[in-house]
Design an enzyme around this catalytic site. Structure first.
Site, PDB file in Angstrom:
ATOM      1  CG  HIS A 110     -53.854 -29.192  22.746  1.00 32.86           C
ATOM      2  ND1 HIS A 110     -53.507 -28.291  23.735  1.00 32.86           N
ATOM      3  CD2 HIS A 110     -55.199 -29.322  22.850  1.00 32.86           C
ATOM      4  CE1 HIS A 110     -54.570 -27.925  24.415  1.00 32.86           C
ATOM      5  NE2 HIS A 110     -55.607 -28.511  23.896  1.00 32.86           N
ATOM      6  CG  ASP A 136     -57.355 -23.737  25.111  1.00 36.44           C
ATOM      7  OD1 ASP A 136     -57.885 -23.358  26.163  1.00 36.44           O
ATOM      8  OD2 ASP A 136     -56.806 -24.836  24.972  1.00 36.44           O
ATOM      9  CD  GLU A 172     -56.885 -20.776  28.939  1.00 29.66           C
ATOM     10  OE1 GLU A 172     -56.026 -21.255  28.191  1.00 29.66           O
ATOM     11  OE2 GLU A 172     -57.131 -21.252  30.046  1.00 29.66           O
TER      12      GLU A 172
HETATM   13  C1  OTU Z   1     -57.515 -24.684  28.941  1.00 29.44           C
HETATM   14  O1  OTU Z   1     -57.265 -24.944  30.312  1.00 29.44           O
HETATM   15  C2  OTU Z   1     -59.030 -24.843  28.743  1.00 29.44           C
HETATM   16  O2  OTU Z   1     -59.686 -23.741  29.358  1.00 29.44           O
HETATM   17  C3  OTU Z   1     -59.423 -26.150  29.388  1.00 29.44           C
HETATM   18  O3  OTU Z   1     -60.821 -26.326  29.419  1.00 29.44           O
HETATM   19  C4  OTU Z   1     -58.744 -27.260  28.600  1.00 29.44           C
HETATM   20  O4  OTU Z   1     -58.965 -28.493  29.278  1.00 29.44           O
HETATM   21  C5  OTU Z   1     -57.226 -27.032  28.487  1.00 29.44           C
HETATM   22  O5  OTU Z   1     -56.830 -25.684  28.218  1.00 29.44           O
HETATM   23  C6  OTU Z   1     -56.692 -27.843  27.319  1.00 29.44           C
HETATM   24  O6  OTU Z   1     -57.192 -27.303  26.141  1.00 29.44           O
HETATM   25  O7  OTU Z   1     -54.875 -22.801  31.747  1.00 29.44           O
HETATM   26  O8  OTU Z   1     -53.972 -22.500  29.524  1.00 29.44           O
HETATM   27  O9  OTU Z   1     -56.398 -26.446  34.950  1.00 29.44           O
HETATM   28  O10 OTU Z   1     -58.083 -24.958  33.518  1.00 29.44           O
HETATM   29  O11 OTU Z   1     -55.307 -26.237  31.649  1.00 29.44           O
HETATM   30  C7  OTU Z   1     -54.498 -23.800  29.773  1.00 29.44           C
HETATM   31  C8  OTU Z   1     -56.944 -27.033  33.807  1.00 29.44           C
HETATM   32  C9  OTU Z   1     -55.330 -23.565  30.901  1.00 29.44           C
HETATM   33  C10 OTU Z   1     -57.359 -25.944  32.834  1.00 29.44           C
HETATM   34  C11 OTU Z   1     -56.135 -25.280  32.273  1.00 29.44           C
HETATM   35  C12 OTU Z   1     -56.565 -24.260  31.217  1.00 29.44           C
END
Ligand code: OTU
Length: 648
Positions: free
Chosen positions: A182, A282, A324
């Protein structure tokens, strides 16, 4: 495999390349080798489009331009890493994740902190997202408004390149985030979309009414139910509903549009040419959306990532990709790709399963679920590795399978409730200090926020002043690190944990952060407090010194390089987590005691694993004393056992 149409198109594309590139054997070989795979994956995602050849031509031309922009020095690094293809599997890599502005202010001041990382034994730095984003609605850097510009609050592109050169001069590595799922709603693409520019509206998921969003909502989970319930946000300017799986200011990119894929690969390669060694991709689980599904882990999402990997290999083969994907164990391993023999997608993935199971063991004082969960982890392909971590900037989600909980003798729903209650101060007698993150009243789901030290009991024990409890908490902290440092993969420390930093409650008074309690474990480092790492007897000194020792032992243990040589062992004691790390010549037998009581292992187990000999603990560098044929571990003790006299 030969692909006639791909061959014809490639022949044309090669002939259109600048002469200098046509004569660059490395680039041509890699492009020619990967093009059939790239072509076939493109067909799967975009084959129904009538402009697919145009899109592929755009992609290859972008790769050519990206390669031309890659320095000779980085090209040499690429070649040396191609020869040493296991560079990211090495026992000599150990990382730390940090927020620049909370660790040391900015890029300029970070230079002076590199020696601190070297002192600890860290040679991989994960700088939390640095790209330009809105001052307020930026989700800690995960709402990007410009993928090619460092946010001025951290410094300039030139200062980042200076940091990279400083790290590389010390043979250190840099990992950076690429927020691929995003953009911020302040990104120029989103701004153009709001102005009615159709080309950029097609970069996102926009709907004129609620029919499709409502259909999506039937199967989409909510990530941030408290702050941004549901998954769509209404844009008045466009009179459209925009898909926003995360925060309402984070617009999901539409990878069904090849322009998005090509543009985001271009962003990665631009930053790769700055010298970034590893990209943390991410939220990759969410890359592809489909009605009637959770829109996570879909096959097309993996194809998108394989295209990222194929293109990275062509232009910058020395760069590794980290997935991730905080998803179930069965799904996480799929991010290494579909092959059983080698990873053709991401090189690295977060071992979120081990992380959550370690916290389960801390709460239950036993390793039952930990052993069940880790034993049932699917195998990963050769050439891939884990990021093993105890804590990070995010919440703790209990992503392991119900089956592991059930096989351990617990009831999944109530067990999960117990774990969350235990760490969020809602369980009588718990030593943990944490907060529930994003409680969802619709399903009772919640995750956990809190710093490693506070969740492990140091905050409560320091408050009560009971020395024995402080010692137990410090030993729990060190035990957790010991598993992550000796397990197969790259250990990734989280900044502040090296000095047992407690929860930071100042976010509650910060209007920009008070609605997201993950800031409780994103402290601003007080270097006065940090200096206690040199004061014997302080928690800071005990933890820092232990970590330094552990990282040194790790770096001198070739059998700890990750060649899928980490085998979980059953020593028939439910409080112990055991595994062996083995190479052709060496073996280490790791035992971790999660009970706050002494636990024993019979000598027969040591003989079975290490044969007869002189048993030595690599961590303490002392011989192991057996007591009537039993090895006894103190509460929260771990041992890294080797046979001093007999190599295998
Ligand atoms: C990831 O988050 C990032 O590590 C978070 O810091 C961000 O807020 C999020 O994306 C949006 O960019 O598993 O695969 O439970 O730990 O959404 C997405 C909340 C993720 C985050 C989770 C994580």
């Amino acid at each position: 495999m030969y692909h006639p149409k791909a061959h014809i198109l490639l022949k044309e594309l090669l002939s259109d390349l600048p002469v200098k590139l046509r004569e660059d054997q490395d680039f041509i070989l890699r492009l020619t080798a990967n093009f059939p795979e790239l072509y076939s994956r493109f067909q799967v995602l975009y084959g129904q489009r009538d402009d697919i050849d145009f899109q592929l031509t755009t992609l290859v031309n972008m790769l050519a331009v990206s390669y031309e922009g890659r320095s000779e020095k980085l090209r040499e690094t690429d070649l040396s890493r191609t020869r040493d293809e296991g560079w990211h599997l090495s026992e000599k890599i150990a990382g730390m994740t940090l927020y620049l502005d909370r660790f040391c202010d900015n890029l300029k001041s970070f230079i002076s902190k590199i020696d601190y990382l070297c002192e600890l034994g860290v040679n991989l730095v994960h700088l939390m997202p640095l790209m330009k984003g809105p001052e307020e609605k930026n989700d800690g850097g995960y709402a990007v408004s410009d993928y090619q510009k460092i946010d001025p609050r951290y410094g300039t592109n030139a200062e980042l390149k200076n940091v990279i050169s400083g790290l590389h001069k010390k043979d250190m590595y840099l990992m950076m985030d690429l927020v691929v799922n995003h953009t911020s709603d302040q990104h120029k693409w989103a701004k153009e979309a709001r102005k009615g520019n159709k080309q950029y509206q097609d970069y996102y998921y926009l709907f004129e009414d609620r029919i499709v969003p409502d259909l999506f909502e039937r199967s989409l989970p909510e990530i941030f139910p408290e702050n941004s319930p549901e998954n769509f946000t209404y844009s008045k300017e466009m009179d459209r509903w925009v898909m926003t799986v995360f925060n309402d200011y984070q617009w999901d990119l539409n990878y069904a549009n090849p322009e998005v894929l090509i543009k985001m690969i271009r962003m990665l390669l631009t930053q790769a040419n700055w010298g970034v060694d590893i990209f943390r991709l991410d939220a990759v689980a969410f890359l592809w959306k489909q009605l009637g599904t959770s829109s996570q882990n879909l096959p097309e999402a993996h194809i998108v990532l394989q295209l990222f990997k194929l293109c990275t290999q062509i232009v910058a083969p020395g760069v590794a990709l980290l997935a991730e994907a905080i998803v179930s164990p069965d799904e996480i391993v799929k991010y290494f790709g579909g092959s059983k023999t080698h990873n053709d997608e991401c090189d690295i993935a977060y071992n979120a399963t081990l992380m959550a199971l370690l916290w389960d063991a801390i709460a239950t004082h036993n390793a039952k679920v930990l052993n069940e969960g880790m034993r049932s982890m699917p195998p990963k392909p050769a050439g891939s590795t884990w990021i093993n971590y105890v804590r990070c900037h995010d919440d703790i989600g209990l992503g392991y399978e119900d089956e592991a909980i059930h096989n351990a003798g617990y009831t999944p729903y109530s067990h999960r409730r117990f774990i969350v209650d235990f760490f969020t101060g809602q369980f009588e007698g718990s030593f943990a200090e944490g907060m529930p993150f994003m409680f969802n009243p619709k399903n009772g789901d919640a995750r956990i926020s809190g710093s490693l030290a506070s969740l492990a009991g140091l905050e409560v024990s320091l408050k009560t002043g009971v020395k024995a409890n402080v010692k137990k908490a410090v030993n729990r902290i060190i035990l957790l690190h010991s598993v992550v440092i000796s397990f197969g993969g790259i250990p990734m420390l989280y900044y502040g944990d090296e000095i047992a930093t407690l929860n930071d409650y100042t976010f509650l008074d910060d209007p920009k952060r008070s609605d997201d309690n993950r800031w409780i474990h994103r402290p601003r480092i007080d270097w006065e407090v940090n200096s206690k790492r040199k004061e014997r007897g302080t928690p800071q000194h005990t933890v820092f010194t232990a970590l330094k020792r552990m990282l040194k032992v790790r770096s001198e243990s070739p059998e700890w390089a990750d060649h899928n040589n980490c085998k979980i062992l059953d020593v028939e004691n439910e409080h112990l987590f055991c595994f062996e790390r083995k190479s052709q010549t060496d073996i280490t037998f790791v035992i971790a005691n999660f009970k706050d009581r002494p636990q024993r292992v019979h000598k027969d187990w040591l003989v079975a694993c290490l044969h007869v000999g002189v048993y030595w603990d690599k961590y303490t560098d002392k011989p192991i004393q057996l007591d009537e044929g039993w090895l006894t571990l103190d509460p929260y003790q771990f041992v890294w056992l080797v046979n001093k006299v007999k190599r295998i």
